[in-house]
Design an enzyme around this catalytic site. Structure first.
Site, PDB file in Angstrom:
ATOM      1  CG  HIS A 198      -1.741   1.253   1.324  1.00  0.00           C
ATOM      2  ND1 HIS A 198      -2.921   1.386   0.628  1.00  0.00           N
ATOM      3  CD2 HIS A 198      -1.553   2.430   1.974  1.00  0.00           C
ATOM      4  CE1 HIS A 198      -3.430   2.587   0.859  1.00  0.00           C
ATOM      5  NE2 HIS A 198      -2.622   3.242   1.670  1.00  0.00           N
ATOM      6  CG  ASP A 222     -12.297   3.202   5.294  1.00  0.00           C
ATOM      7  OD1 ASP A 222     -11.881   4.043   6.107  1.00  0.00           O
ATOM      8  OD2 ASP A 222     -12.010   3.229   4.092  1.00  0.00           O
ATOM      9  NE  ARG A 254     -10.936  10.093   8.766  1.00  0.00           N
ATOM     10  CZ  ARG A 254     -10.043   9.402   8.051  1.00  0.00           C
ATOM     11  NH1 ARG A 254     -10.351   8.228   7.542  1.00  0.00           N
ATOM     12  NH2 ARG A 254      -8.837   9.873   7.852  1.00  0.00           N
ATOM     13  CB  SER A 300      -9.009   4.916   7.015  1.00  0.00           C
ATOM     14  OG  SER A 300      -9.328   4.977   5.662  1.00  0.00           O
ATOM     15  CE  LYS A 336      -9.304   1.865   2.966  1.00  0.00           C
ATOM     16  NZ  LYS A 336      -9.387   3.245   2.513  1.00  0.00           N
TER      17      LYS A 336
HETATM   18  N1  URA Z   1      -6.235   6.714   2.540  1.00  0.00           N
HETATM   19  C1  URA Z   1      -7.204   5.997   3.148  1.00  0.00           C
HETATM   20  O1  URA Z   1      -7.563   4.923   2.696  1.00  0.00           O
HETATM   21  N2  URA Z   1      -7.735   6.492   4.281  1.00  0.00           N
HETATM   22  C2  URA Z   1      -7.370   7.664   4.829  1.00  0.00           C
HETATM   23  O2  URA Z   1      -7.900   8.045   5.852  1.00  0.00           O
HETATM   24  C3  URA Z   1      -6.366   8.401   4.180  1.00  0.00           C
HETATM   25  C4  URA Z   1      -5.801   7.903   3.028  1.00  0.00           C
END
Ligand code: URA
Length: 447
Positions: free
Chosen positions: A88, A167, A174, A189, A193
């Site tokens: 990621h 999320d 947010r 967050s 995932k």
């Molecule tokens: N990427 C995400 O998936 N979540 C966040 O809060 C910020 C960047």
């Protein structure tokens, strides 16, 4: 008034407002209640802001992450041999590394189930890049996702509604309540995932600099530590590289233009900076997948995967499996006739000291390569091709970039926006390596 599972949501808001601590059960009940639609947005917004202002401790973060992971399906690929590894990136400008390293790693026998996102702000997204390949589909149900992983060891799709639905709701809230830039929320967050994806190990590319989501290096270090430590607490081997995103990565910024650069990289002709980061991340993934015994061995394996053509063959297999036109990646220049182009010329003599990634990213977005609003569609052919890099001497009138798009409508406007990205000087200092540090097992390599 009581909320989900007997929790009193007003009590929780008051406690957090008064700098108190929430228990794990309270957080779990709260996230469950919100996901099920039993707690209204306005109360969640108040709790988010109170947490943002007063902080969260480690236990609270663990509770938040756990409940977000469990808000949806948690995939289990234990019946598929090998350690499943994903990567990621916190996002950058011209960052196409995922699309290069995934076939490299999969071609070395480490299964890569990758779930990626779309462009966010001035940073591009892997999904938009993949979808610029005619026919390529990034939507797939969990069953097909599993069978493709089993069959070819590589699958690259977008977020599904089944994975970490909390999320999706929380991120949207947010975004409109000024509570995005808070490390515990960002970490929960991202990891919710990734950890629901059924992986054994995760390699993170945490970026800092003008083109990064976290521009400050110290903030990026803190994020890398939080992500890595939390990942480990949930039983996923996690390592983070800290990389410099002050200037665009490689020469191409934009979806199809970046796929063109991916193609060059997989044929062994990639720009030095892109290959440095790609190979470093790939070797971490090979190590985490236990295909390599050391970083050096991982590096040699990754290089060999490119030199032998195995990584390219895996990429073709991926494109073909997900409905993409293999012909388009074999002969990418055939699409050149479908786009318009203008050249950007150097306004003076001198050395290029810096190319500001954020300005380049924003220019690419307004050109149509990214979205101003969630609903916007992207122009797959839109992008900026840099002809120079930092440290290079140029003469007035020399070509320093080209701007490309399907229609000529936005080209001139983008030129004015893009030019300030190029900073000229007589002599300047610039970093050679993009890789600044590595965090694993609670320690930095170069603190
Ligand atoms: N990427 C995400 O998936 N979540 C966040 O809060 C910020 C960047």
């Amino acid at each position: 008034m009581s909320g989900h599972k007997g929790i009193n949501i007003i009590d929780l808001i008051l406690r957090k407002r008064n700098k108190g601590v929430l228990s794990r059960d309270e957080i779990v009940a709260f996230i469950e209640g919100y996901t099920l639609g039993q707690i209204p947005d306005y109360q969640v917004s108040a709790l988010l802001m109170a947490s943002f202002l007063n902080g969260m401790n480690e236990d609270e973060m663990v509770g938040l992450l756990e409940s977000m992971i469990n808000s949806g399906e948690v995939l289990d690929f234990s019946d598929i041999p090998g350690r499943k590894v994903d990567k990621h990136s916190t996002g950058g400008v011209g960052d196409k590394t995922s699309i290069i390293l995934a076939p490299i790693v999969a071609s070395c026998g480490v299964p890569v189930p990758m779930i990626s996102g779309r462009g966010l702000g001035h940073t591009g997204g892997t999904l938009d890049k993949l979808e610029s390949i005619p026919g390529f589909s990034t939507q797939m149900n969990v069953q097909d996702y599993r069978s493709q992983l089993k069959e070819i060891g590589l699958v690259m799709i977008g977020q599904t509604d089944e994975i970490a639905p909390a999320d999706k709701k929380l991120y949207a809230l947010r975004d409109v309540t000024g509570t995005v830039e808070f490390i515990p929320f960002i970490a929960a967050s991202i990891l919710s995932k990734k950890l629901a994806e059924g992986i054994n190990a995760l390699v993170l590319d945490v970026k800092f600099g003008s083109g990064a989501f976290m521009s400050d290096e110290q903030d990026a270090r803190k994020l890398a530590e939080t992500l890595t430590n939390l990942g480990e607490r949930f039983g996923t081997d996690t390592v983070a590289l800290l990389t410099d995103m002050d200037q665009p990565m490689g020469y191409a910024v934009g979806n199809w233009p970046e796929i063109n650069e991916v193609i060059s990289c997989l044929h062994g002709h990639g720009p030095q900076d892109v290959m440095e980061v790609t190979l470093a991340l790939a070797s971490e993934m090979l190590l985490a997948g236990r295909a390599a015994n050391s970083i050096d061995e991982g590096l040699s394996m990754a290089e060999e995967a490119i030199d032998s053509g195995r990584a390219w063959a895996k990429f073709e297999e991926l494109v073909q499996k997900q409905g993409g036109a293999v012909e388009s990646i074999r002969q990418p220049h055939k699409r050149d006739v479908d786009r318009k182009e203008i050249e950007v010329l150097a306004p003076c003599d001198g050395m290029i000291c810096r190319i500001d990634a954020k300005i380049v990213g924003r220019s690419a977005v307004s050109l149509g390569a990214g979205r101003m609003q969630k609903e916007d569609s992207v122009d797959p052919l839109a992008g900026i091709i840099l002809k120079v890099s930092a440290g290079q001497m140029v003469s007035k009138g020399e070509k320093i970039a080209s701007i490309q798009a399907t229609t000529s409508e936005r080209l001139e406007r983008t030129m004015d926006q893009l030019l300030p990205a190029f900073e000229f000087g007589e002599e300047c200092e610039f970093r050679i390596s993009r890789i600044k540090d590595r965090y694993a097992d609670g320690t930095w390599l170069n603190p």
